[in-house]
Motif scaffolding. Structure first.
Motif, short mmCIF file in Angstrom:
data_model
loop_
_atom_site.label_atom_id
_atom_site.label_comp_id
_atom_site.label_asym_id
_atom_site.label_seq_id
_atom_site.Cartn_x
_atom_site.Cartn_y
_atom_site.Cartn_z
N TYR A 98 0.61 -0.57 0.15
CA TYR A 98 0.23 -0.25 -0.15
C TYR A 98 0.72 1.36 0.00
O TYR A 98 0.44 2.55 -0.68
N ALA A 99 1.69 1.15 0.82
CA ALA A 99 3.34 2.57 0.68
C ALA A 99 3.37 2.30 -0.12
O ALA A 99 4.06 3.68 -1.04
N TYR A 100 3.85 1.57 -1.45
CA TYR A 100 4.57 1.67 -2.63
C TYR A 100 3.18 2.66 -3.21
O TYR A 100 4.05 3.58 -4.28
N LYS A 158 1.00 4.21 -2.75
CA LYS A 158 0.55 5.88 -2.03
C LYS A 158 1.81 6.81 -2.94
O LYS A 158 1.45 7.98 -3.27
#
Lengths: 193, 602
Positions: free
Chosen positions: B249-251, B253
């Motif tokens: 998810y962080a990647y 975003k």
């Protein structure tokens, strides 16, 4: 992402990379910025090649730096600077400790330790060699190489001196603080700015 | 973890995912925690031990025992946590699968720290599949804040739905640090023990009802997931719609900020209502997940839509922003700056002064090798030591040697020893040794006793005499254990006493009965070196034979031009003189400084 500064620290297991990256993160956090950092533990730390990714700015999502995007490469060992130089962006800067640690592949004659300066120049990497081994020796503590490099990095980052000093104070054991502050200041002078 | 760094504004702490889980356990009133160390999970129990005395915390001999003790504490109404690396959950699978039927009285959170990329592991198994096989819910944090929050939310789910809950992290959530908002501890009373055999004894008559309850629980959890706050749809305008979980998810975003996203945190069972709402009107859908196509296959199978994931993103290895960018928005990639340089590899190696070096070097000297195990000493496989043939899993060195003997007889046992560390022996080597003796094996087992669980950074275990908090504890005696298993030949040797090490190895390899050699010398991490002493080379005497180099010591390299070894004084370990001992010409000398030892074993 806009407004995020990427610093990749590299070296070999046992060189104090974790302390250096903690001080860097602490300074950024004390400056009120969002911070993420990432590294691996375990087998990789047994004298192998080690990195720590530090990212700070308004809002940081990924804990990992994307290849070709690092603003600063902070290398505690020469060969590791060359190994990780592809993480730098074209306009990025490498600050490199002049220390050479032979990997087992070189010790046992399977490979040769490369000419790092030549390699970096051929690739067009903008770098500064920091004579940190000699400086650490002059300061009377071979372990402060990491803080000398951190001091050098501070010259290229827009964080105030006060947050650096506070981050050092919070992370370094009290009895080692004075030599680390001196190491930090010496590193800042040697940064070539 | 040192004194936490408070920000000037906001009051957040910079915590790793593991430290955040420890903090989350404390805040949500956990009473008891147990684990066996394993990268990348180890720091969870270490942080609890160091910072949160309100939690009773301990190292178990292995993950199975850890999970059994937290199960018992849950039966007594305590809130509990167990932590392990992904392969540790294999060891704990037996209690896990039945605990799923029995359920939880006090909340049970089991942290499974997966290691995609195998930074310090032997495989890349995705334990979301284990959770599904065991029919227990799984939660995946994307950062340190969620790691903290999900301990409390997980305990709530565990108690509400009467189930153990798996909190699945990956290396990058375990070991990445982020700013976390923290709170006070919520004191929860221990509920107490009520006898209820019908609920806790899965004989078939009772277990049938338990299984039916598990199936109802899954349906209830699917519905619960629709409104679970960390499952959510994020609006966006980009052409692709993205389903993602965990650090992926962080990647997403980072590299594809305008996407419409289905951010899943409770990833099994899936919240089908929410997934259906997301898919309605979505254009092209991509699933971005580390490891197996876990979300992708379930969604495709349920909705029969051309949802794509692993077509664009590899199953093997860990993800990073570059891989995700290439899969979602290749046009946004920056110009490549510098091509990767071709430089010599720097593999990990046994530390200077490591006690295992003397044992492995001597094994090679007597033209033998080993069936190996899991620990620092697995590095005995590396050149120039090159003294290991096999490694399977924790404890397997003994079973593999025994089985090889069944196939090829003395051809195996005459030239191989089963090499296993002290902590690994206690973890799951003892049963292997019992089998070896019981079934007529004649091989030699070498217990490499460095007095600590070393690879994971130095944790106590039942044969060190200290507990997780460093307090004195009962210490099992390895020699006595081996004798009790039926081994008559048990020899203790200092692996840096090379002549004796060689004599003992030759004798035990030759004898046709089961035997144990305990190579006992403390890990260098436990030593406080005295004065700085390094090896000195007399260049007049050196003949350039490279015998010292054959030790594979990181402090020694060979100057090919000058034809002599070079000592790296920065890392040469004072309390070791192996290189001086192996030099045939006395060219390397070293004053021996014994230093002192935390384990008190001088």
């Amino acid at each position: 992402m806009q407004g995020v500064t990427d610093v990749l620290l590299c070296g070999t297991g046992g060189q104090g990379i974790l302390l250096a990256s903690e001080v860097l993160c602490g300074a950024a956090q004390l400056a009120g910025l969002d911070v993420k950092k990432s590294e691996v533990h375990g087998m990789a730390q047994r004298g192998g090649s080690v990195t720590s990714h530090v990212r700070f700015g308004g809002k940081v999502w990924s804990p990992l730096i994307e290849e070709g995007c690092a603003d600063l490469l902070l290398a505690m060992e020469k060969l590791e600077a060359l190994r990780w130089s592809h993480f730098l962006k074209k306009t990025g800067k490498a600050l490199i400790c002049d220390l050479e640690i032979m990997p087992m592949t070189v010790s046992t004659g399977q490979a040769q330790y490369p000419d790092v300066e030549k390699g970096l120049r051929e690739r067009g990497v903008d770098f500064v060699m920091i004579p940190a081994t000699q400086e650490a020796f002059a300061l009377g503590d071979s372990r402060v190489i990491n803080t000398i490099l951190t001091g050098a990095a501070s010259a290229y980052l827009t964080l105030g001196t006060d947050v650096w000093m506070e981050a050092l104070r919070r992370r370094v054991p009290p009895k080692a603080l004075e030599v680390n502050v001196r190491a930090f200041e010496r590193g800042r002078q040697l940064a070539g700015v | 973890m040192k004194e936490p760094l408070n920000t000037v504004t906001g009051g957040g702490l910079l915590l790793s995912g593991n430290e955040a889980i420890a903090r989350g356990a404390w805040e949500s009133g956990v009473h008891f925690a147990s684990a066996y160390p394993g990268t990348p999970s180890t720091e969870i129990l270490e942080a609890i031990g160091e910072h949160y005395p309100e939690i009773s915390a301990q190292w178990a001999p292995n993950e199975k025992v850890a999970l059994e003790t937290v199960a018992g504490a849950s039966f007594g109404g305590a809130r509990v946590l167990s932590a392990m690396k992904h392969v540790g959950l294999n060891v704990a699978a037996d209690p896990l699968f039945t605990l799923s039927y029995i359920g939880a009285t006090g909340g049970i959170v089991i942290v499974s720290a997966d290691d995609p990329g195998m930074h310090s592991s032997q495989n890349e198994q995705d334990n979301r599949l284990m959770a599904r096989a065991a029919k227990v819910p799984v939660l995946e944090p994307s950062d340190s804040q969620e790691a903290l929050d999900l301990v409390g939310l997980g305990l709530d789910i565990s108690e509400k739905f009467d189930t153990p809950v798996i909190l699945r992290t990956t290396t990058r959530t375990s070991h990445s640090m982020g700013v976390v908002q923290v709170g006070p501890r919520k004191e929860v009373a221990i509920g107490g023990y009520t006898r209820d055999p019908r609920r806790r004894i899965p004989i078939p008559a009772f277990a049938k009802a338990m299984h039916a309850r598990v199936e109802r629980r899954i349906a209830a959890l699917e519905e619960f997931g629709d409104s679970f706050p960390l499952n959510r749809i994020e609006k966006g305008t980009a052409p692709l719609s993205i389903v993602t979980s965990g650090v992926s998810y962080a990647y997403v975003k980072e590299v594809y900020p305008d996407a419409r996203i289905l951010k899943l945190t409770l990833t099994w069972p899936l919240p089908w209502g929410l997934v259906a709402r997301f898919l309605e009107g979505a254009g092209e859908v991509r699933v971005v997940e580390e490891g197996e196509p876990f979300l992708e296959e379930q969604i495709r199978a349920r909705f029969l839509l051309p949802v794509e994931g692993k077509k664009h993103i590899p199953v093997e290895g860990e993800l990073n922003p570059g891989i995700v960018r290439k899969a979602l928005a290749p046009a946004t990639a920056a110009e490549p700056s510098f091509a990767p340089a071709e430089v010599p590899l720097r593999p990990p190696a046994l530390c200077p002064g490591c006690p295992h070096r003397g044992a492995f070097w001597t094994l090679r000297k007597v033209k033998a090798s080993s069936t190996g195990d899991i620990g620092c000493y697995t590095l005995g496989l590396m050149a120039p030591l090159d003294a290991m043939d096999t490694t399977v899993c924790m404890g397997a060195s003994i079973g593999v040697l025994s089985g090889l003997e069944k196939a090829v007889g003395r051809e195996a046992t005459g030239r191989l020893v089963g090499a296993i560390g002290d902590s690994t022996f206690v973890h799951s080597g003892i049963t292997g040794l019992i089998d070896h003796v019981y079934n007529g094996g004649t091989g030699t087992i070498m217990i490499m006793d460095n007095g600590i669980t070393a690879m994971t950074g130095g944790q106590q275990h039942p044969a060190t005499g200290r507990n997780l908090r460093g307090e004195p504890a009962s210490k099992i005696d390895l020699e006595t254990v081996c004798r009790a298993c039926g081994v008559k030949r048990v020899t203790v040797v200092d692996p840096h006493d090379l002549p004796r090490m060689e004599k003992v190895l030759r004798e035990e390899l030759a004898v046709e009965e089961p035997s144990v050699i305990i190579t006992r010398r403390p890990c260098v991490m436990l030593r406080k070196p005295g004065k700085r002493v390094t090896a000195e080379l007399d260049r007049e005497k050196c003949i350039g034979c490279r015998r010292c180099i054959s030790l594979g010591c990181p402090a020694l390299s060979f100057d090919a031009g000058e034809k002599h070894p070079v000592v790296d004084r920065m890392i040469c370990f004072p309390e070791c003189r192996l290189c001086a001992d192996v030099c045939p010409k006395g060219a390397l000398t070293k004053d021996y400084d014994r230093g002192s030892c935390d384990a008190g074993c001088n």
